[in-house]
Design a protein around this motif. Structure first.
Motif, mmCIF file in Angstrom:
data_model
loop_
_atom_site.group_PDB
_atom_site.id
_atom_site.type_symbol
_atom_site.label_atom_id
_atom_site.label_comp_id
_atom_site.label_asym_id
_atom_site.label_seq_id
_atom_site.Cartn_x
_atom_site.Cartn_y
_atom_site.Cartn_z
ATOM 1 N N TYR A 135 16.365 -12.673 -22.068
ATOM 2 C CA TYR A 135 15.882 -13.168 -20.777
ATOM 3 C C TYR A 135 16.827 -12.786 -19.645
ATOM 4 O O TYR A 135 16.396 -12.500 -18.540
ATOM 5 C CB TYR A 135 15.702 -14.691 -20.819
ATOM 6 N N ARG A 136 18.107 -12.747 -19.933
ATOM 7 C CA ARG A 136 19.055 -12.409 -18.869
ATOM 8 C C ARG A 136 19.025 -10.927 -18.503
ATOM 9 O O ARG A 136 19.653 -10.514 -17.541
ATOM 10 C CB ARG A 136 20.460 -12.845 -19.256
ATOM 11 N N ASP A 137 18.301 -10.109 -19.276
ATOM 12 C CA ASP A 137 18.200 -8.680 -18.991
ATOM 13 C C ASP A 137 17.216 -8.373 -17.864
ATOM 14 O O ASP A 137 17.206 -7.265 -17.355
ATOM 15 C CB ASP A 137 17.733 -7.912 -20.236
ATOM 16 N N ILE A 138 16.355 -9.338 -17.521
ATOM 17 C CA ILE A 138 15.306 -9.045 -16.539
ATOM 18 C C ILE A 138 15.756 -9.440 -15.139
ATOM 19 O O ILE A 138 16.571 -10.332 -14.947
ATOM 20 C CB ILE A 138 13.985 -9.755 -16.896
ATOM 21 N N ASN A 139 15.201 -8.735 -14.170
ATOM 22 C CA ASN A 139 15.502 -9.057 -12.778
ATOM 23 C C ASN A 139 14.351 -9.869 -12.185
ATOM 24 O O ASN A 139 13.412 -10.231 -12.881
ATOM 25 C CB ASN A 139 15.801 -7.779 -11.981
ATOM 26 N N LEU A 140 14.410 -10.142 -10.905
ATOM 27 C CA LEU A 140 13.396 -10.991 -10.263
ATOM 28 C C LEU A 140 12.001 -10.383 -10.306
ATOM 29 O O LEU A 140 11.007 -11.098 -10.215
ATOM 30 C CB LEU A 140 13.805 -11.284 -8.820
ATOM 31 N N ALA A 141 11.902 -9.073 -10.456
ATOM 32 C CA ALA A 141 10.593 -8.417 -10.522
ATOM 33 C C ALA A 141 9.992 -8.476 -11.925
ATOM 34 O O ALA A 141 8.866 -8.041 -12.136
ATOM 35 C CB ALA A 141 10.724 -6.965 -10.073
ATOM 36 N N GLY A 142 10.750 -8.976 -12.909
ATOM 37 C CA GLY A 142 10.224 -9.122 -14.262
ATOM 38 C C GLY A 142 10.408 -7.914 -15.152
ATOM 39 O O GLY A 142 9.832 -7.843 -16.235
ATOM 40 N N HIS A 143 11.190 -6.941 -14.697
ATOM 41 C CA HIS A 143 11.444 -5.817 -15.588
ATOM 42 C C HIS A 143 12.927 -5.722 -15.925
ATOM 43 O O HIS A 143 13.766 -6.324 -15.263
ATOM 44 C CB HIS A 143 10.898 -4.491 -15.019
ATOM 45 N N VAL A 144 13.220 -4.995 -16.981
ATOM 46 C CA VAL A 144 14.591 -4.852 -17.456
ATOM 47 C C VAL A 144 15.373 -4.009 -16.460
ATOM 48 O O VAL A 144 14.952 -2.908 -16.095
ATOM 49 C CB VAL A 144 14.622 -4.228 -18.866
ATOM 50 N N ASP A 145 16.487 -4.529 -16.033
ATOM 51 C CA ASP A 145 17.349 -3.848 -15.086
ATOM 52 C C ASP A 145 17.880 -2.555 -15.685
ATOM 53 O O ASP A 145 18.079 -2.466 -16.897
ATOM 54 C CB ASP A 145 18.502 -4.798 -14.724
ATOM 55 N N ASN A 146 18.155 -1.555 -14.844
ATOM 56 C CA ASN A 146 18.616 -0.260 -15.336
ATOM 57 C C ASN A 146 19.922 -0.364 -16.116
ATOM 58 O O ASN A 146 20.115 0.329 -17.116
ATOM 59 C CB ASN A 146 18.733 0.750 -14.203
ATOM 60 N N VAL A 147 20.814 -1.240 -15.715
ATOM 61 C CA VAL A 147 22.078 -1.407 -16.430
ATOM 62 C C VAL A 147 21.824 -1.994 -17.819
ATOM 63 O O VAL A 147 22.457 -1.603 -18.804
ATOM 64 C CB VAL A 147 23.047 -2.301 -15.625
#
Length: 169
Positions: free
Chosen positions: A28-40
């Protein structure tokens, strides 16, 4: 369904090479506010898959207690990441209980380093959301220098040898 960011490269492996595939669960901590997995975090997922590949890739005839591609590395030698290249080809939306699929292989073997290549998919039948290459150096901590690949380690890496990732650049 993931958004397409450009044509995904097609991976062609040598007829002799094998591919290691693993599932990595997004957190869950991998996602950003837009709901997708952050590039990092996509790189973190790939690095976790790289770790599994190096530690647990199946090899026939391993000695008792031996596991993975680096089972024959001398004591006091570990792998270090020298460089990484990644291209994103599709959005990686977070779906609970749906792991990402990472396929990995070795795309180059040098004197004391080798390159791990990977494709990361959101869905098994979809194209790669990201393609990645990571140069690994085997480091002898006692000597404080690169450790030359032994014949045994080289043979294990060659079992998974295939073509490099085709980046769009």
């Amino acid at each position: 369904m993931p958004a397409t960011l450009g044509p995904a490269p097609v991976r062609q492996t040598s007829p002799m090479g094998e591919t290691f595939t693993t599932e990595i669960q997004a957190r869950y901590r991998d996602i950003n506010l837009a709901g997708h997995v952050d590039n990092v975090e996509a790189v973190r997922v790939l690095d976790e898959a790289r770790y599994e590949f190096l530690r647990f890739a199946p090899l026939p005839g391993l000695p008792a207690g031996g596991t993975g591609l680096l089972h024959a590395v001398d004591e006091g030698v570990s792998e270090l990441v020298a460089s990484q290249s990644i291209e994103y080809h599709g959005e990686m939306r977070f779906v609970p209980y749906q792991p990402f699929l990472a396929s990995l292989w070795v795309s180059r073997i040098g004197r004391s380093s080798f390159t791990v290549a990977a494709e990361l998919r959101v869905e098994a039948d979809g194209g790669p959301a990201a393609v990645w290459e990571c140069v690994n150096v085997l480091w002898d901590h006692a000597a404080q220098s690169a450790w030359p690949l032994s014949d045994g380690v080289r043979a294990d890496l060659e079992r998974y040898l295939g073509e490099p990732v085709r980046f769009r650049r």
